[in-house]
Structures are given as structure tokens and as C-alpha cells.
Design a protein around this motif. Structure first.
Motif, PDB file in Angstrom:
ATOM      1  N   GLY A   1      21.540  16.359 -31.700  1.00 28.67           N
ATOM      2  CA  GLY A   1      21.858  17.518 -30.946  1.00 28.67           C
ATOM      3  C   GLY A   1      23.361  17.507 -30.797  1.00 28.67           C
ATOM      4  O   GLY A   1      24.001  16.585 -30.807  1.00 28.67           O
ATOM      5  N   GLY A   2      23.800  18.773 -30.697  1.00 32.81           N
ATOM      6  CA  GLY A   2      25.107  18.961 -30.203  1.00 32.81           C
ATOM      7  C   GLY A   2      26.318  19.070 -31.342  1.00 32.81           C
ATOM      8  O   GLY A   2      27.518  19.439 -30.811  1.00 32.81           O
ATOM      9  N   LYS A   3      25.809  18.833 -32.535  1.00 35.13           N
ATOM     10  CA  LYS A   3      26.975  18.654 -33.544  1.00 35.13           C
ATOM     11  C   LYS A   3      26.594  19.743 -34.841  1.00 35.13           C
ATOM     12  O   LYS A   3      25.265  20.148 -34.891  1.00 35.13           O
ATOM     13  CB  LYS A   3      27.316  17.468 -33.868  1.00 35.13           C
TER      14      LYS A   3
ATOM     15  N   GLY B   1      36.869  23.017 -33.051  1.00 34.81           N
ATOM     16  CA  GLY B   1      36.514  22.830 -31.662  1.00 34.81           C
ATOM     17  C   GLY B   1      35.196  22.318 -31.535  1.00 34.81           C
ATOM     18  O   GLY B   1      34.703  21.417 -30.709  1.00 34.81           O
ATOM     19  N   TYR B   2      34.461  22.416 -32.731  1.00 34.11           N
ATOM     20  CA  TYR B   2      33.008  21.878 -32.581  1.00 34.11           C
ATOM     21  C   TYR B   2      32.813  20.580 -32.922  1.00 34.11           C
ATOM     22  O   TYR B   2      33.568  20.116 -33.725  1.00 34.11           O
ATOM     23  CB  TYR B   2      31.937  22.674 -33.351  1.00 34.11           C
TER      24      TYR B   2
ATOM     25  N   ASP C   1      19.214  24.776 -31.274  1.00 33.07           N
ATOM     26  CA  ASP C   1      19.871  25.060 -29.724  1.00 33.07           C
ATOM     27  C   ASP C   1      21.385  24.829 -29.699  1.00 33.07           C
ATOM     28  O   ASP C   1      21.803  24.828 -28.539  1.00 33.07           O
ATOM     29  CB  ASP C   1      19.290  24.167 -28.724  1.00 33.07           C
ATOM     30  N   HIS C   2      22.143  24.913 -30.883  1.00 27.08           N
ATOM     31  CA  HIS C   2      23.592  24.880 -30.934  1.00 27.08           C
ATOM     32  C   HIS C   2      24.121  26.188 -30.539  1.00 27.08           C
ATOM     33  O   HIS C   2      23.684  27.056 -30.979  1.00 27.08           O
ATOM     34  CB  HIS C   2      24.071  24.460 -32.116  1.00 27.08           C
TER      35      HIS C   2
ATOM     36  N   GLU D   1      14.954  22.211 -41.643  1.00 24.12           N
ATOM     37  CA  GLU D   1      14.589  22.190 -40.170  1.00 24.12           C
ATOM     38  C   GLU D   1      15.541  22.865 -39.205  1.00 24.12           C
ATOM     39  O   GLU D   1      15.056  23.413 -38.247  1.00 24.12           O
ATOM     40  CB  GLU D   1      14.013  21.002 -39.551  1.00 24.12           C
ATOM     41  N   PHE D   2      16.791  22.839 -39.703  1.00 29.46           N
ATOM     42  CA  PHE D   2      17.909  23.463 -39.037  1.00 29.46           C
ATOM     43  C   PHE D   2      18.366  24.547 -39.458  1.00 29.46           C
ATOM     44  O   PHE D   2      17.874  25.251 -40.515  1.00 29.46           O
ATOM     45  CB  PHE D   2      19.092  22.098 -39.191  1.00 29.46           C
TER      46      PHE D   2
END
Length: 341
Positions: free
Chosen positions: A239-241, A192-193, A175-176, A257-258
Motif C-alpha cells: 500500500g501507499g506507493k 512527491g509520491y 486506495d491510492h 489487481e491494481f
């Protein structure tokens, strides 16, 4: 001058490691008086004082501290050589010891061992995983017959034969925001991530540290560090990284899985090497498993983006003159094993 022996070196190293004649004597199963006499013989033979006694511990002199790595190397080489002779005489008792990076175990070693087991069901195998530093040290100390990982310490006593070129890419949760993009991803696109880096004592982290021109740490928001791909899996799951790993690591469970996409401009790869001790003689069983392993690598077709870089024309590393392997066969070095398949 009195002749020095390995016994003198072992006593010296034991005292240097423990800082105590009492503890060293217990480690070596010597009496303290015998140990003291041995060190006195050593000091008389070289004409130097090796230890200074304080009220709490025994401390090496400066000359002894400089000599200690030499003594350790001599003992290690001797013990490894004897271990090699015993392995040849017993043909490893039907046992081969391997250390490999987790991604290599899953992607390369497992199918190779399945093929090997079908051909040689009576030979047992022990496999240990770990980072590059742990694997290189295990090979260096003679704890395993060979290793599979990226080059980290580049020990001169080890032979490194590159077998795979493993490209780096970015890995991120499903979901990134990067999952919504299409097309190639550049290193500059990572700016920026929030980023999770691997520590410098890992093969991946150390490799990326040698490429500061990528600007990875400057362009990303570097918040977290992990020391293994298992820890990375847990952190990415929050999440988020994002993180940066080689393709083989991303294809292996649990990271598979990613989402993973190879990075370009520039395309960066790491070398996966087959690692052995320099000029080591292989047992018959180790040679057999190496032949199956190399054949598995050359036939690999399922490794997305990973290139086989075994050089068919690589020079043969001949064993020392007159040296023979098991059952009177010529001893085999790593490059000969690779070139002969």
C-alpha cells in the motif's frame, strides 16, 4: 605451423574458466597430461604463452584474456550451427522452445499456442519466462528457438523484429490518492509520491534509465527497488506507493489487481520484439508456430493502448546462398517468416 582445431579452443576455454588444469581435464574428460600437451601445441602454434602458473591457480596472460571472448564466440557459433543442422534433420523431434516475458506469455503467447495446438496437436512446446537479459542470452546460446521481450543488450548476433509498441503508465493500489483523480496523468504529476522502481537489469528498468528527461527518479520519492514484476506485486500490495510499468505488464496477472493509467506528456512506449539468432535457419515446426504467433499479434484487439507495429513492407532476410531448410525447402530467416504471413 601446426593446425589448430576446436579441441584446442575447448581446452583453452576450460582452463581459462576453471583456473586449473585438473578441473579442466575433469570437465572435458581428458587426462591432465593430454590437456597439458594440447595447450603446449596451442602455444607453439601461435608463438605466445597463454597461461601463467601460480602456487594456487593457473592465470591467463594478457594476450590470452583478450583472446578468450573470441574463442568463446567461435565455439558458440559452431555448436549453434551444428544444433541447427540437427534440428532441421530431426524437425526438432516435434518440439519448439520459446522464451518470453511473463506479460507476453499471458497476453500473446497463450492464445497463439492454443491456436497452434489445435492445428498441430503432436508438436510439443517448452516455454520459459524471464527478464529481457535472460531471454536474449537464451536465444544467443541456442537454448531456445526464439524469444519475445523488449530489446536490452542489443546483441549484434541477434535479429530483433519489433512487433508491439507498449505504452508506459503508472500503477497503484486501489486506495491510492491517484485513484481519486480523473483525466490524463502526466509524468510531472508523479512528483512527491512514494515510488517503487525496477532494477536496471530488467527490461523495464533499463528502458526508463535511458529516459532521464522524464525526471522520474528526481521527482518521486524513490525508496524501493524490485527485480521482477512478481516482486513489484508484493511491494505494491503493502500500500501507499506507485510504480511505472508498460501496459502489457499491468494487464497481466497478478499486477492486473491494481489500477493502471497511461502516462502522457510525453507518451513513452517500449518495443516488444521477436528475437532470433541472426541468419538462423528455422525448422518446419518453428516456422509453423511463428506463423500462428504473428497472425495472433496482428489480430490482437484486446490489448488496451498497445499498438501492433509489424511492418508489412519489412525487407526479407534471405538465407545464405544455397542453404536449404527441412525436407529440401529453402531455409527461412526471421524477417522472411514475418513478411510471409
Amino acid at each position: 605451423m601446426r593446425k589448430l582445431s576446436l579441441r584446442h579452443l575447448r581446452c583453452f576455454v576450460a582452463i581459462a574458466d576453471t583456473g586449473s588444469f585438473t578441473l579442466a581435464a575433469a570437465r572435458l574428460f581428458h587426462t591432465q597430461s593430454s590437456l597439458t600437451a594440447t595447450i603446449q601445441q596451442f602455444e607453439e602454434a601461435v608463438g605466445l604463452k597463454l597461461f601463467d602458473r601460480t602456487t594456487r591457480r593457473v592465470v591467463m596472460t594478457e594476450d590470452a584474456a583478450r583472446f578468450k571472448p573470441v574463442a568463446e564466440r567461435i565455439l558458440r557459433d559452431f555448436d549453434n550451427a551444428i544444433g541447427d543442422l540437427q534440428a532441421i534433420a530431426k524437425s526438432q523431434r516435434g518440439h519448439v522452445r520459446i522464451a518470453a516475458a511473463p506479460s507476453m506469455i499471458i497476453q500473446i503467447l497463450t492464445p497463439a499456442l492454443a491456436e497452434f495446438r489445435r492445428a498441430y496437436p503432436s508438436i510439443t512446446v517448452s516455454v520459459r519466462d524471464g527478464g529481457s537479459d535472460k531471454i536474449e542470452r537464451a536465444v544467443l546460446e541456442g537454448e531456445v528457438d526464439f524469444g519475445l521481450c523488449s530489446r536490452l543488450n542489443n546483441y549484434p548476433e541477434l535479429d530483433y523484429v519489433p512487433i508491439l509498441a507498449d505504452p508506459f503508465g503508472v500503477i497503484f493500489p486501489n486506495d491510492h490518492p491517484l485513484a481519486l483523480t480523473n483525466g490524463p496523468i502526466k509524468w510531472s504529476d508523479l512528483a512527491g509520491y512514494d515510488y517503487i522502481g525496477l532494477t536496471g537489469d530488467t527490461g523495464i528498468g533499463a528502458f526508463l534509465e535511458t529516459h532521464p528527461e522524464l525526471g522520474l527518479h528526481e521527482k518521486t520519492k524513490l525508496y524501493d527497488h524490485v527485480s521482477s514484476t512478481n516482486s513489484l506485486y508484493a511491494m505494491l500490495g503493502l500500500g501507499g506507493k506507485i510504480s511505472v510499468v508498460p501496459s502489457l505488464a499491468a494487464q497481466a496477472s497478478p499486477l492486473n489487481e491494481f489500477k493502471f493509467r497511461e502516462l502522457c506528456e510525453p507518451r513513452i512506449t517500449r518495443e516488444i520484439c521477436l528475437i532470433t539468432r541472426h541468419l538462423r535457419s528455422f525448422s518446419v515446426n518453428t516456422r509453423r508456430i511463428l506463423e500462428v504467433l504473428i497472425d495472433t499479434v496482428r489480430q490482437a484487439r484486446h490489448l488496451n493502448g498497445v499498438e501492433v507495429i509489424l511492418d508489412d513492407s519489412c525487407p526479407v532476410l534471405d538465407p545464405p546462398d544455397g542453404e536449404e531448410g527441412a525436407a529440401g525447402r529453402p531455409a527461412v530467416g526471421i524477417r522472411e517468416a514475418v513478411a510471409s504471413v
